[in-house]
Design a protein around this motif. Structure first.
Motif, PDB file in Angstrom:
ATOM      1  N   ALA A   1      -4.574   4.123   7.569  1.00  0.00           N
ATOM      2  CA  ALA A   1      -3.615   3.842   8.640  1.00  0.00           C
ATOM      3  C   ALA A   1      -2.269   3.427   8.053  1.00  0.00           C
ATOM      4  O   ALA A   1      -1.207   3.840   8.529  1.00  0.00           O
ATOM      5  CB  ALA A   1      -4.155   2.749   9.555  1.00  0.00           C
ATOM      6  N   ALA A   2      -2.311   2.594   6.993  1.00  0.00           N
ATOM      7  CA  ALA A   2      -1.070   2.156   6.348  1.00  0.00           C
ATOM      8  C   ALA A   2      -0.388   3.309   5.630  1.00  0.00           C
ATOM      9  O   ALA A   2       0.840   3.460   5.698  1.00  0.00           O
ATOM     10  CB  ALA A   2      -1.374   1.019   5.366  1.00  0.00           C
ATOM     11  N   LEU A   3      -1.175   4.141   4.939  1.00  0.00           N
ATOM     12  CA  LEU A   3      -0.607   5.294   4.238  1.00  0.00           C
ATOM     13  C   LEU A   3       0.048   6.260   5.215  1.00  0.00           C
ATOM     14  O   LEU A   3       1.114   6.824   4.934  1.00  0.00           O
ATOM     15  CB  LEU A   3      -1.698   6.014   3.439  1.00  0.00           C
ATOM     16  N   ASN A   4      -0.584   6.438   6.368  1.00  0.00           N
ATOM     17  CA  ASN A   4      -0.019   7.339   7.383  1.00  0.00           C
ATOM     18  C   ASN A   4       1.303   6.825   7.939  1.00  0.00           C
ATOM     19  O   ASN A   4       2.086   7.603   8.496  1.00  0.00           O
ATOM     20  CB  ASN A   4      -1.011   7.537   8.523  1.00  0.00           C
ATOM     21  N   ARG A   5       1.543   5.513   7.813  1.00  0.00           N
ATOM     22  CA  ARG A   5       2.805   4.932   8.300  1.00  0.00           C
ATOM     23  C   ARG A   5       3.841   4.828   7.193  1.00  0.00           C
ATOM     24  O   ARG A   5       4.876   4.192   7.372  1.00  0.00           O
ATOM     25  CB  ARG A   5       2.539   3.566   8.924  1.00  0.00           C
ATOM     26  N   GLY A   6       3.534   5.430   6.048  1.00  0.00           N
ATOM     27  CA  GLY A   6       4.510   5.498   4.966  1.00  0.00           C
ATOM     28  C   GLY A   6       4.433   4.407   3.930  1.00  0.00           C
ATOM     29  O   GLY A   6       5.275   4.341   3.024  1.00  0.00           O
ATOM     30  N   TYR A   7       3.441   3.504   4.016  1.00  0.00           N
ATOM     31  CA  TYR A   7       3.331   2.433   3.030  1.00  0.00           C
ATOM     32  C   TYR A   7       2.650   2.939   1.759  1.00  0.00           C
ATOM     33  O   TYR A   7       1.834   3.852   1.792  1.00  0.00           O
ATOM     34  CB  TYR A   7       2.534   1.258   3.612  1.00  0.00           C
ATOM     35  N   LYS A   8       3.012   2.321   0.643  1.00  0.00           N
ATOM     36  CA  LYS A   8       2.461   2.707  -0.642  1.00  0.00           C
ATOM     37  C   LYS A   8       1.203   1.884  -0.952  1.00  0.00           C
ATOM     38  O   LYS A   8       0.964   0.833  -0.359  1.00  0.00           O
ATOM     39  CB  LYS A   8       3.500   2.517  -1.741  1.00  0.00           C
ATOM     40  N   SER A   9       0.419   2.394  -1.909  1.00  0.00           N
ATOM     41  CA  SER A   9      -0.832   1.717  -2.252  1.00  0.00           C
ATOM     42  C   SER A   9      -0.578   0.303  -2.765  1.00  0.00           C
ATOM     43  O   SER A   9      -1.359  -0.614  -2.489  1.00  0.00           O
ATOM     44  CB  SER A   9      -1.607   2.523  -3.296  1.00  0.00           C
ATOM     45  N   VAL A  10       0.522   0.100  -3.493  1.00  0.00           N
ATOM     46  CA  VAL A  10       0.808  -1.238  -4.009  1.00  0.00           C
ATOM     47  C   VAL A  10       1.082  -2.211  -2.869  1.00  0.00           C
ATOM     48  O   VAL A  10       0.712  -3.398  -2.936  1.00  0.00           O
ATOM     49  CB  VAL A  10       2.004  -1.197  -4.994  1.00  0.00           C
ATOM     50  N   THR A  11       1.697  -1.728  -1.800  1.00  0.00           N
ATOM     51  CA  THR A  11       1.962  -2.574  -0.630  1.00  0.00           C
ATOM     52  C   THR A  11       0.660  -2.987   0.037  1.00  0.00           C
ATOM     53  O   THR A  11       0.441  -4.169   0.349  1.00  0.00           O
ATOM     54  CB  THR A  11       2.835  -1.817   0.389  1.00  0.00           C
ATOM     55  N   ILE A  12      -0.206  -2.008   0.252  1.00  0.00           N
ATOM     56  CA  ILE A  12      -1.489  -2.255   0.907  1.00  0.00           C
ATOM     57  C   ILE A  12      -2.309  -3.270   0.119  1.00  0.00           C
ATOM     58  O   ILE A  12      -2.846  -4.239   0.668  1.00  0.00           O
ATOM     59  CB  ILE A  12      -2.278  -0.942   1.049  1.00  0.00           C
ATOM     60  N   ASN A  13      -2.377  -3.062  -1.186  1.00  0.00           N
ATOM     61  CA  ASN A  13      -3.227  -3.911  -2.011  1.00  0.00           C
ATOM     62  C   ASN A  13      -2.653  -5.301  -2.233  1.00  0.00           C
ATOM     63  O   ASN A  13      -3.398  -6.281  -2.294  1.00  0.00           O
ATOM     64  CB  ASN A  13      -3.480  -3.220  -3.355  1.00  0.00           C
ATOM     65  N   PHE A  14      -1.326  -5.406  -2.347  1.00  0.00           N
ATOM     66  CA  PHE A  14      -0.739  -6.729  -2.525  1.00  0.00           C
ATOM     67  C   PHE A  14      -1.036  -7.616  -1.330  1.00  0.00           C
ATOM     68  O   PHE A  14      -1.561  -8.731  -1.471  1.00  0.00           O
ATOM     69  CB  PHE A  14       0.770  -6.643  -2.737  1.00  0.00           C
ATOM     70  N   TYR A  15      -0.700  -7.136  -0.140  1.00  0.00           N
ATOM     71  CA  TYR A  15      -0.905  -7.963   1.048  1.00  0.00           C
ATOM     72  C   TYR A  15      -2.392  -8.158   1.350  1.00  0.00           C
ATOM     73  O   TYR A  15      -2.816  -9.240   1.772  1.00  0.00           O
ATOM     74  CB  TYR A  15      -0.179  -7.349   2.242  1.00  0.00           C
ATOM     75  N   GLY A  16      -3.198  -7.121   1.118  1.00  0.00           N
ATOM     76  CA  GLY A  16      -4.631  -7.255   1.356  1.00  0.00           C
ATOM     77  C   GLY A  16      -5.255  -8.311   0.466  1.00  0.00           C
ATOM     78  O   GLY A  16      -5.997  -9.183   0.933  1.00  0.00           O
ATOM     79  N   CYS A  17      -4.957  -8.255  -0.832  1.00  0.00           N
ATOM     80  CA  CYS A  17      -5.528  -9.223  -1.776  1.00  0.00           C
ATOM     81  C   CYS A  17      -4.992 -10.630  -1.526  1.00  0.00           C
ATOM     82  O   CYS A  17      -5.741 -11.616  -1.602  1.00  0.00           O
ATOM     83  CB  CYS A  17      -5.225  -8.793  -3.212  1.00  0.00           C
ATOM     84  N   ALA A  18      -3.701 -10.743  -1.228  1.00  0.00           N
ATOM     85  CA  ALA A  18      -3.110 -12.060  -0.984  1.00  0.00           C
ATOM     86  C   ALA A  18      -3.733 -12.716   0.244  1.00  0.00           C
ATOM     87  O   ALA A  18      -4.102 -13.903   0.226  1.00  0.00           O
ATOM     88  CB  ALA A  18      -1.596 -11.930  -0.810  1.00  0.00           C
ATOM     89  N   ILE A  19      -3.890 -11.948   1.310  1.00  0.00           N
ATOM     90  CA  ILE A  19      -4.479 -12.481   2.538  1.00  0.00           C
ATOM     91  C   ILE A  19      -5.947 -12.840   2.324  1.00  0.00           C
ATOM     92  O   ILE A  19      -6.426 -13.882   2.788  1.00  0.00           O
ATOM     93  CB  ILE A  19      -4.319 -11.465   3.685  1.00  0.00           C
ATOM     94  N   ALA A  20      -6.679 -11.992   1.586  1.00  0.00           N
ATOM     95  CA  ALA A  20      -8.093 -12.276   1.310  1.00  0.00           C
ATOM     96  C   ALA A  20      -8.241 -13.538   0.467  1.00  0.00           C
ATOM     97  O   ALA A  20      -9.152 -14.351   0.694  1.00  0.00           O
ATOM     98  CB  ALA A  20      -8.734 -11.093   0.595  1.00  0.00           C
TER      99      ALA A  20
END
Length: 290
Positions: A168-187
């Motif tokens: 869903a994030a990739l389809n909205r133009g976000y990069k893998s580093v963006t997804i993983n940074f926020y995902g890991c930080a929130i987790a």
């Protein structure tokens, strides 16, 4: 095999080594929430550094898309880890592993519902081979309580949702580093809310061995595999990537035999063959289409 397939397989191989680090950290006195906190926290710092070096604009997200990154961090990373470790406490580890690796089934189902991904005959055959192989590698048997079954299935759903939120994030133009940074930080923050904010980090620097192990669990079995896996999603379907990454239990079994002298049974060998066959079947279909 192309670079996206290699990325997914590489992610699975690295994830398969996670047990080496978690067992060692547990022996040093780390609690489960503490391991999750330092693992995801160190990975988040690595993704932040990568973004600052390569593309600082990757750190920007739109407020209306914040729910996607909360989904990656809480609904997937944190939720599936909690459910998986709870399942291990309620049943044999092999049985919990079988339930965790129902994830490719959920990935294909969710991808069909949310993204319209086609589930072909080859995909179904590969899925059956993969699930059967994981079951054999993990071992079959053990009593299953209703509570244990529920947590085990939830771990598989949470694991699968990483692919869904990431796509869903990739389809909205976000990069893998963006997804993983926020995902890991929130987790990491979520884990510290349950297990304490300071204790895990104090233990991480309490000795040289603890520091090396926490760096390993954060970089080798979190930062690198998540980076590889989300990259694979940019060039292949969710279902295929999930099946490719299912080499994880194969890797864990092989490392268990080498490091901990676990017994490799005939069923385990057959399971490894089935998982590898599933990978070959998926890739043979891709080559023909190309």
């Amino acid at each position: 095999m192309d670079k996206y397939t290699f990325s997914a397989i590489g992610a699975g191989l690295l994830w398969g080594a996670c047990g080496l680090f978690t067992r060692s950290l547990t022996a040093l006195g780390f609690a489960t929430w503490g391991i999750v906190a330092v693992r995801c926290g160190i990975a988040a710092l690595a993704f932040l550094l990568l973004a600052l070096i390569t593309d600082r604009g990757a750190l920007k997200i739109k407020p209306r898309d914040a729910w996607i990154f909360v989904g990656v961090g809480i609904v997937s990373m944190l939720f599936f880890t909690y459910c998986y470790f709870t399942a291990i406490e309620l049943m044999e580890m092999s049985t919990a592993s079988i339930l965790l690796y129902t994830a490719p089934c959920f990935v294909m189902l969710f991808s069909r519902i949310f993204f319209g991904d086609r589930i072909g005959v080859r995909g179904i055959v590969s899925l059956v081979l993969c699930i059967g192989g994981v079951a054999l590698v993990s071992g079959i048997g053990g009593a299953i309580s209703a509570q244990g079954f529920a947590f085990g299935m939830c771990s598989g759903i949470g694991y699968a949702l990483f692919s869904i939120f990431s796509r869903a994030a990739l389809n909205r133009g976000y990069k893998s580093v963006t997804i993983n940074f926020y995902g890991c930080a929130i987790a990491s923050v979520g884990a510290m809310c349950f297990g304490g904010f300071a204790a895990p980090w104090r233990m991480a620097v309490s000795s040289g061995s603890a520091a090396l192990l926490t760096l390993g669990v954060g970089i080798l079995v979190c930062f690198l595999p998540y980076l590889l896996y989300t990259y694979s999603l940019t060039g292949t379907s969710n279902g295929m990537a999930s099946i490719m990454a299912s080499v994880e239990p194969v890797m864990a079994t092989v490392l268990g035999v080498i490091v901990y002298r676990d017994r490799l049974t005939v069923l385990s060998v057959c399971g490894i063959v089935l998982v590898l066959t599933a990978i070959v079947v998926m890739n043979s279909g891709k080559r023909k289409s190309e």
